[in-house]
Design a protein around this motif. Structure first.
Motif, PDB file in Angstrom:
ATOM      1  N   VAL A 126      85.805 -63.415 -53.860  1.00  0.00           N
ATOM      2  CA  VAL A 126      85.043 -64.511 -53.249  1.00  0.00           C
ATOM      3  C   VAL A 126      85.597 -64.829 -51.859  1.00  0.00           C
ATOM      4  O   VAL A 126      84.847 -65.012 -50.891  1.00  0.00           O
ATOM      5  N   GLY A 127      86.929 -64.885 -51.749  1.00  0.00           N
ATOM      6  CA  GLY A 127      87.549 -65.174 -50.454  1.00  0.00           C
ATOM      7  C   GLY A 127      87.236 -64.105 -49.414  1.00  0.00           C
ATOM      8  O   GLY A 127      86.962 -64.419 -48.251  1.00  0.00           O
ATOM      9  N   GLU A 128      87.264 -62.828 -49.831  1.00  0.00           N
ATOM     10  CA  GLU A 128      86.961 -61.746 -48.891  1.00  0.00           C
ATOM     11  C   GLU A 128      85.494 -61.773 -48.469  1.00  0.00           C
ATOM     12  O   GLU A 128      85.167 -61.514 -47.312  1.00  0.00           O
ATOM     13  N   ILE A 129      84.603 -62.073 -49.408  1.00  0.00           N
ATOM     14  CA  ILE A 129      83.177 -62.174 -49.072  1.00  0.00           C
ATOM     15  C   ILE A 129      82.982 -63.251 -48.012  1.00  0.00           C
ATOM     16  O   ILE A 129      82.256 -63.060 -47.025  1.00  0.00           O
ATOM     17  N   GLN A 130      83.628 -64.391 -48.215  1.00  0.00           N
ATOM     18  CA  GLN A 130      83.503 -65.490 -47.247  1.00  0.00           C
ATOM     19  C   GLN A 130      83.920 -65.062 -45.847  1.00  0.00           C
ATOM     20  O   GLN A 130      83.265 -65.393 -44.857  1.00  0.00           O
ATOM     21  N   ARG A 131      85.011 -64.316 -45.759  1.00  0.00           N
ATOM     22  CA  ARG A 131      85.508 -63.900 -44.443  1.00  0.00           C
ATOM     23  C   ARG A 131      84.580 -62.894 -43.778  1.00  0.00           C
ATOM     24  O   ARG A 131      84.574 -62.772 -42.552  1.00  0.00           O
ATOM     25  N   LEU A 132      83.833 -62.152 -44.565  1.00  0.00           N
ATOM     26  CA  LEU A 132      82.939 -61.141 -44.006  1.00  0.00           C
ATOM     27  C   LEU A 132      81.575 -61.712 -43.622  1.00  0.00           C
ATOM     28  O   LEU A 132      80.783 -61.041 -42.962  1.00  0.00           O
ATOM     29  N   LEU A 133      81.291 -62.948 -44.036  1.00  0.00           N
ATOM     30  CA  LEU A 133      79.998 -63.568 -43.735  1.00  0.00           C
ATOM     31  C   LEU A 133      80.036 -64.224 -42.357  1.00  0.00           C
ATOM     32  O   LEU A 133      79.953 -65.441 -42.223  1.00  0.00           O
ATOM     33  N   ASP A 134      80.191 -63.403 -41.314  1.00  0.00           N
ATOM     34  CA  ASP A 134      80.330 -63.958 -39.967  1.00  0.00           C
ATOM     35  C   ASP A 134      79.050 -63.834 -39.147  1.00  0.00           C
ATOM     36  O   ASP A 134      79.029 -64.206 -37.981  1.00  0.00           O
ATOM     37  N   GLU A 135      77.974 -63.295 -39.732  1.00  0.00           N
ATOM     38  CA  GLU A 135      76.689 -63.212 -39.040  1.00  0.00           C
ATOM     39  C   GLU A 135      75.619 -63.866 -39.905  1.00  0.00           C
ATOM     40  O   GLU A 135      75.002 -63.208 -40.748  1.00  0.00           O
ATOM     41  N   PRO A 136      75.391 -65.182 -39.731  1.00  0.00           N
ATOM     42  CA  PRO A 136      74.497 -65.922 -40.629  1.00  0.00           C
ATOM     43  C   PRO A 136      73.052 -65.450 -40.636  1.00  0.00           C
ATOM     44  O   PRO A 136      72.315 -65.700 -41.585  1.00  0.00           O
ATOM     45  N   GLU A 137      72.632 -64.764 -39.574  1.00  0.00           N
ATOM     46  CA  GLU A 137      71.231 -64.323 -39.511  1.00  0.00           C
ATOM     47  C   GLU A 137      71.014 -62.992 -40.221  1.00  0.00           C
ATOM     48  O   GLU A 137      69.873 -62.533 -40.326  1.00  0.00           O
ATOM     49  N   SER A 138      72.060 -62.352 -40.693  1.00  0.00           N
ATOM     50  CA  SER A 138      71.923 -61.032 -41.312  1.00  0.00           C
ATOM     51  C   SER A 138      71.571 -61.160 -42.795  1.00  0.00           C
ATOM     52  O   SER A 138      71.581 -62.243 -43.376  1.00  0.00           O
ATOM     53  N   THR A 139      71.266 -60.027 -43.418  1.00  0.00           N
ATOM     54  CA  THR A 139      70.982 -59.974 -44.852  1.00  0.00           C
ATOM     55  C   THR A 139      72.042 -59.111 -45.524  1.00  0.00           C
ATOM     56  O   THR A 139      72.381 -58.031 -45.042  1.00  0.00           O
ATOM     57  N   VAL A 140      72.569 -59.592 -46.634  1.00  0.00           N
ATOM     58  CA  VAL A 140      73.587 -58.867 -47.385  1.00  0.00           C
ATOM     59  C   VAL A 140      72.907 -58.106 -48.520  1.00  0.00           C
ATOM     60  O   VAL A 140      72.146 -58.684 -49.298  1.00  0.00           O
ATOM     61  N   ALA A 141      73.158 -56.809 -48.597  1.00  0.00           N
ATOM     62  CA  ALA A 141      72.636 -56.004 -49.710  1.00  0.00           C
ATOM     63  C   ALA A 141      73.620 -56.095 -50.868  1.00  0.00           C
ATOM     64  O   ALA A 141      74.817 -55.819 -50.702  1.00  0.00           O
ATOM     65  N   ILE A 142      73.126 -56.505 -52.043  1.00  0.00           N
ATOM     66  CA  ILE A 142      73.976 -56.708 -53.216  1.00  0.00           C
ATOM     67  C   ILE A 142      73.538 -55.759 -54.327  1.00  0.00           C
ATOM     68  O   ILE A 142      72.358 -55.691 -54.670  1.00  0.00           O
TER      69      ILE A 142
END
Length: 372
Positions: free
Chosen positions: A206-222
């Protein structure tokens, strides 16, 4: 292997992948980052056997190849090189060292063979969907603070991500609890999420995901299965094992009939709690809330240091009530409320209290009271 690339590109990638590597490792290869140069790019990979992060950056590859070197040392070297530097990476003829060159700086790092590096990505994923980065960030931020740190209850050491059928259709919901407080956030489930297994994403992941979320306009593929999750943030791919356990039936602790409602300005409430809790002992951190019509009195009494009270104007018309809470927990929840108004729903001094954001129906919090 021989490749050349810009310092900024290498530093950004190393800052993402090296955090996964534990400072102390009994398995030497886990202290290293895997570097693979081929086809005009350099791929970096790090793992701790539970979590793996890979990232690809552009590079001028003169001789393709792969090796592993100490992750934290390489990160520190690149971090200390001057801005704008061009970095050259080249393995020695005997395959024992990696030469790192930039300007007049020269470093030689001990290598371990890339064939020894573990691979976490084996296996298939049963569900895949895309989620806007800002929505994923909101789900995590609203719940992360309630993750338990008690290792004996390992199934609480993460965020429970699952889908539920609600009045507005299928929802993707995140829940975390440590037994004292519970946090829940949800949004409409994206296409492909319906029917996904309920998964517990570990605290470190969870902590690593948070640090990688630095582009709020992008879409994350899960992508996920019942044992692993993989998230793709542009050139970064994070793969993680999930907690193998059963999350408790949290619905049973969410109050359904708390009829005493208090509405209060979030900022005024948080600053008042913070002020009076200055007196509280480090052990209990207890603050007493005394509610009467249109008035809230916050009180702390510490036999060792003194007492403190503060009054606030509130919206409240139910019968008077005295109830105690841990001040730290109150402040944690207040910090997640963004609309400016916090809504508390009480039953009695010994029952869980429901707390909601006056402007966000997608979140709720449950807090257990304390004796004061």
């Amino acid at each position: 292997m021989r490749a050349t690339l810009e310092r900024a590109h290498l530093l950004k990638s190393l800052s993402h992948v090296h955090r996964v590597v534990e400072r102390r490792n009994t398995i030497p290869i886990l202290s290293n980052v895997l570097l693979r140069a081929e086809g005009g790019e350099l791929r970096l990979k790090a793992t701790d056997l539970d979590l793996e992060v890979t990232e690809t950056v552009p590079a001028m590859v003169e001789a393709p190849g792969a090796t592993t070197v100490p992750a934290h040392i390489l990160h520190d070297i690149v971090r200390k090189l001057p801005d704008g530097a061009e970095i050259s990476l080249e393995t020695s003829g005997d395959g024992s060292t990696l030469a790192v060159r930039a300007g007049r700086s020269r470093f030689s790092l001990q290598m371990l063979p890339e064939g020894d590096f573990p691979d976490l990505t084996a296996g298939s994923f049963t569900h895949s969907f895309g989620l806007p980065a800002q929505d994923l960030k909101r789900l995590i931020e609203r719940t992360q603070f309630a993750i338990s740190t008690e290792e004996t209850r390992y199934y609480l050491n993460g965020i429970y991500l699952h889908t539920v059928d609600g009045r507005d259709g299928t929802m993707l919901r995140a829940v975390a609890t440590d037994g004292h407080r519970l946090a829940q956030a949800e949004r409409a489930a994206p296409a492909g999420a319906a029917g996904m297994p309920g998964i517990i994403v570990p605290r470190k992941t969870v902590g690593e995901i948070q640090r990688l979320l630095d582009e709020p306009e992008s879409t994350v593929a899960i992508e996920l299965s019942d044992s692993k999750i993989r998230l793709t943030f542009g050139p970064v791919v994070l793969t993680s094992k999930l907690i193998d356990g059963t999350f408790p039936d949290y619905g049973r602790v969410i109050p359904q009939s708390n009829d005493k409602e208090m509405r209060v300005d979030r900022d005024l409430f948080a600053t008042a709690v913070d002020r009076v809790s200055t007196i509280s002992s480090d052990r209990s951190r207890a603050v007493k809330l005394s509610l009467s019509e249109e008035k809230l009195v916050l009180a702390v009494n510490n036999p060792d240091s003194g007492s403190a009270t503060e009054e606030l104007v509130i919206e409240y018309s139910a019968t008077p009530l005295d109830i105690g809470f841990n001040a730290r927990y109150l402040l944690d929840i207040a910090s997640q409320i963004t609309s400016g108004e916090a809504v508390f729903r009480f039953a009695d001094p010994g029952s869980p209290t429901l707390i909601q954001d006056g402007g966000d129906n997608g979140t709720l919090y449950v807090l257990m009271p304390m004796r004061v």
